[in-house]
Design an enzyme around this catalytic site. Structure first.
Site, mmCIF file in Angstrom:
data_model
loop_
_atom_site.group_PDB
_atom_site.id
_atom_site.type_symbol
_atom_site.label_atom_id
_atom_site.label_comp_id
_atom_site.label_asym_id
_atom_site.label_seq_id
_atom_site.Cartn_x
_atom_site.Cartn_y
_atom_site.Cartn_z
ATOM 1 N N HIS A 1 -42.438 14.360 10.642
ATOM 2 C CA HIS A 1 -41.591 13.992 9.496
ATOM 3 C C HIS A 1 -40.953 15.202 8.782
ATOM 4 O O HIS A 1 -41.050 15.390 7.587
ATOM 5 C CB HIS A 1 -42.253 13.000 8.521
ATOM 6 C CG HIS A 1 -43.561 13.397 7.887
ATOM 7 N ND1 HIS A 1 -43.775 14.577 7.234
ATOM 8 C CD2 HIS A 1 -44.716 12.700 7.771
ATOM 9 C CE1 HIS A 1 -44.997 14.597 6.760
ATOM 10 N NE2 HIS A 1 -45.595 13.482 7.074
ATOM 11 N N HIS B 1 -57.370 6.861 5.785
ATOM 12 C CA HIS B 1 -55.997 7.173 5.375
ATOM 13 C C HIS B 1 -55.051 6.265 6.160
ATOM 14 O O HIS B 1 -55.162 6.178 7.385
ATOM 15 C CB HIS B 1 -55.741 8.649 5.700
ATOM 16 C CG HIS B 1 -54.396 9.163 5.320
ATOM 17 N ND1 HIS B 1 -53.601 8.576 4.369
ATOM 18 C CD2 HIS B 1 -53.698 10.238 5.776
ATOM 19 C CE1 HIS B 1 -52.481 9.263 4.255
ATOM 20 N NE2 HIS B 1 -52.503 10.271 5.102
ATOM 21 N N GLU C 1 -51.748 6.473 6.572
ATOM 22 C CA GLU C 1 -50.533 7.005 7.189
ATOM 23 C C GLU C 1 -50.618 6.766 8.704
ATOM 24 O O GLU C 1 -51.695 6.830 9.308
ATOM 25 C CB GLU C 1 -50.344 8.499 6.877
ATOM 26 C CG GLU C 1 -48.954 8.963 7.264
ATOM 27 C CD GLU C 1 -48.530 10.300 6.638
ATOM 28 O OE1 GLU C 1 -49.369 10.993 6.035
ATOM 29 O OE2 GLU C 1 -47.338 10.654 6.780
ATOM 30 N N ASP D 1 -50.052 8.156 11.471
ATOM 31 C CA ASP D 1 -50.637 9.026 12.501
ATOM 32 C C ASP D 1 -52.135 8.733 12.661
ATOM 33 O O ASP D 1 -52.730 9.119 13.664
ATOM 34 C CB ASP D 1 -50.384 10.513 12.229
ATOM 35 C CG ASP D 1 -50.664 10.935 10.808
ATOM 36 O OD1 ASP D 1 -50.606 10.084 9.899
ATOM 37 O OD2 ASP D 1 -50.933 12.127 10.578
ATOM 38 N N HIS E 1 -53.428 13.189 0.529
ATOM 39 C CA HIS E 1 -52.134 13.357 -0.113
ATOM 40 C C HIS E 1 -51.397 12.039 -0.313
ATOM 41 O O HIS E 1 -50.237 12.039 -0.718
ATOM 42 C CB HIS E 1 -51.265 14.331 0.724
ATOM 43 C CG HIS E 1 -50.865 13.772 2.056
ATOM 44 N ND1 HIS E 1 -49.541 13.579 2.382
ATOM 45 C CD2 HIS E 1 -51.558 13.314 3.110
ATOM 46 C CE1 HIS E 1 -49.455 13.068 3.590
ATOM 47 N NE2 HIS E 1 -50.660 12.904 4.046
ATOM 48 N N ASP F 1 -57.002 14.166 6.280
ATOM 49 C CA ASP F 1 -56.002 15.232 6.448
ATOM 50 C C ASP F 1 -56.489 16.598 5.916
ATOM 51 O O ASP F 1 -56.038 17.653 6.383
ATOM 52 C CB ASP F 1 -54.703 14.884 5.715
ATOM 53 C CG ASP F 1 -53.800 13.961 6.525
ATOM 54 O OD1 ASP F 1 -53.967 13.873 7.748
ATOM 55 O OD2 ASP F 1 -52.921 13.332 5.916
ATOM 56 N N TYR G 1 -50.070 23.961 7.065
ATOM 57 C CA TYR G 1 -50.396 22.569 6.750
ATOM 58 C C TYR G 1 -50.521 22.391 5.233
ATOM 59 O O TYR G 1 -49.965 21.448 4.654
ATOM 60 C CB TYR G 1 -51.714 22.177 7.447
ATOM 61 C CG TYR G 1 -51.934 20.693 7.426
ATOM 62 C CD1 TYR G 1 -51.449 19.892 8.459
ATOM 63 C CD2 TYR G 1 -52.581 20.072 6.369
ATOM 64 C CE1 TYR G 1 -51.618 18.521 8.429
ATOM 65 C CE2 TYR G 1 -52.747 18.710 6.332
ATOM 66 C CZ TYR G 1 -52.266 17.939 7.364
ATOM 67 O OH TYR G 1 -52.423 16.573 7.322
ATOM 68 N N HIS H 1 -56.776 16.250 11.843
ATOM 69 C CA HIS H 1 -55.866 17.029 12.712
ATOM 70 C C HIS H 1 -56.524 18.376 13.019
ATOM 71 O O HIS H 1 -57.109 18.996 12.128
ATOM 72 C CB HIS H 1 -54.538 17.339 12.008
ATOM 73 C CG HIS H 1 -53.725 16.148 11.636
ATOM 74 N ND1 HIS H 1 -53.071 15.369 12.556
ATOM 75 C CD2 HIS H 1 -53.442 15.609 10.425
ATOM 76 C CE1 HIS H 1 -52.414 14.402 11.931
ATOM 77 N NE2 HIS H 1 -52.630 14.524 10.646
HETATM 78 FE FE1 FEO Z 1 -51.252 11.990 5.952
HETATM 79 FE FE2 FEO Z 1 -52.225 13.029 8.998
HETATM 80 O O1 FEO Z 1 -51.538 11.804 7.781
#
Ligand code: FEO
Length: 401
Positions: free
Chosen positions: A28, A82, A84, A86, A148, A167, A195, A228
């Site tokens: 993104h 989370h 999101e 991903d 976040h 994250d 990051y 990640h």
């Molecule tokens: Fe906020 Fe890795 O997604």
């Protein structure tokens, strides 16, 4: 795929069962030059539990890695730290494949998951500080709202002193190695900083509060398993310490000179300003937008004390690449910076004033009124550029740590 994609054992009963995205280069708008991983974790407790899932196209990779340890249909619980995509993109398909007894998320997470996937089953809420028994093991959930996303939470496995940190403490880094102690430090430090700068920087005040809160809880963390990048099983205090430093955003004696150019005049100004900064003892990063991505710029700004922005004027406006970079930087809310603008123009020269306005909106301590030159700088203008660099270096030397 069935035979070859294996889980990685984290400890006696926790396995990494995520996916490696070797090809992603644009997350993104964040340039992920080293790819990424989407980490999911399997806990072999009495209640077999999957912590987080992966991006939708990687469902099969995750299921095959799980199957290398246990039949995925034996999973009782899925935790979504989370929402999101991903980490949740394959959740609906994972639920279909696994048929878990329950799926858990934070209060905000249950809403966000429904708003993403319009599921036809209930997601169970867990509250901040709540614990969940897995029979022989216990999970505790801590909300990390706006770190976040509003739904974000982390999960602590008390018996193993293991934090599934979502994250937080992660990085976009595809690698064959699953543990941080197997990867070179300079790569870890750069990618973790990148990051933080691109994802967490605007929430730095919340990061500081969370670190204090965790310290106050007195919990011991021996493993950090983020969503990640690599898992931290040694030197686990490194990331929290770096986060505390980045969140404080104390200015250092480092300047970032970011610019674009049409006919090399603004570039020559930038290079001369940089000479003045260097002569004054300031570490200087020159970042031409022709070759530097905005996500690299903010990574360098993370520990800088000064931001100098150069833009030519084109059609009464700042250069589009500069406008885009400033919009990105402004959203990430870096603090404690001084700065100024410079650039070449041909007719009316609005860009420098426009950049100064944005820097002021970013609450950057402005130095001078900006420096602009018509067409090509001569020796006297270059002397002004050098002097501007020296002036910033002198000021920065007084306030930086
Ligand atoms: Fe906020 Fe890795 O997604």
């Amino acid at each position: 795929m069935k035979t070859y994609f294996q889980a990685t054992q984290v400890n006696d009963r926790v396995y990494w069962v995520g996916a490696i995205d070797w090809s992603i280069r644009n997350f993104h708008g964040y340039a992920t030059d080293r790819g990424s991983t989407y980490n999911a974790y399997l806990i072999l407790a009495d209640k077999v539990t999957l912590v987080d899932t992966v991006k939708a196209p990687f469902l099969e990779e995750m299921l095959v890695r799980i199957a290398s340890v246990i039949d995925p249909r034996k999973i009782d619980y899925i935790i979504s730290n989370h929402s999101e995509m991903d980490h949740s993109g394959c959740l609906p398909q994972a639920i279909q494949a696994v048929k878990p007894e329950k799926v858990f998320a934070s209060v905000m997470g249950t809403k966000a998951l429904q708003e993403h996937f319009h599921l036809d089953r209930e997601i169970s809420e867990v509250k901040d500080g709540e614990s969940l028994s897995l029979g022989n093991l216990n999970l505790t959930f801590l909300e990390t709202r706006m770190l976040h996303w509003p739904d974000s939470m982390v999960t602590y496995l008390a018996e193993d002193k293991l934090l599934f940190s979502q994250d937080a403490f992660g990085m976009h880094l595809a690698s064959s190695e699953r543990f941080a102690d197997q990867i070179e430090d300079w790569i870890l430090n750069y990618e973790a900083a990148k990051y933080y700068a691109n994802i967490l920087l605007p929430f730095s005040a919340l990061v500081s509060k969370l670190l204090e809160r965790v310290k106050g809880l007195g919990i011991t963390i021996e493993t950090i398993a983020p969503d990640h990048g690599p898992i931290w099983r040694k030197e686990v205090s490194r990331m929290p310490k770096l986060y505390a430093t980045w969140a404080a955003q104390r200015p250092t004696n480092k300047a970032v000179v970011v610019y674009d150019t049409m006919w090399q005049s603004t570039a020559l100004m930038a290079r001369t300003i940089a000479e003045g900064l260097r002569a004054g003892g300031t570490m200087t990063k020159l970042m031409p937008l022709e070759s530097c991505h905005r996500s690299e710029v903010v990574t360098e700004v993370l520990d800088a004390g000064a931001l100098l922005v150069g833009s030519p004027t084109i059609n009464n406006n700042m250069f589009p690449t500069v406008a885009g970079t400033l919009a990105y930087l402004k959203g990430l809310k870096p603090k404690n910076l001084m700065g100024t603008a410079f650039g070449s123009y041909g007719w009316s020269g609005e860009a420098v004033g426009q950049v100064m306005e944005v820097l002021a909106e970013m609450k950057i301590d402005l130095i001078g009124d900006g420096l602009k030159v018509k067409y090509v700088p001569d020796e006297s203008v270059l002397a002004e550029c050098f002097s501007l660099g020296s002036r910033v270096a002198e000021k920065l030397g007084k306030v930086s740590s």
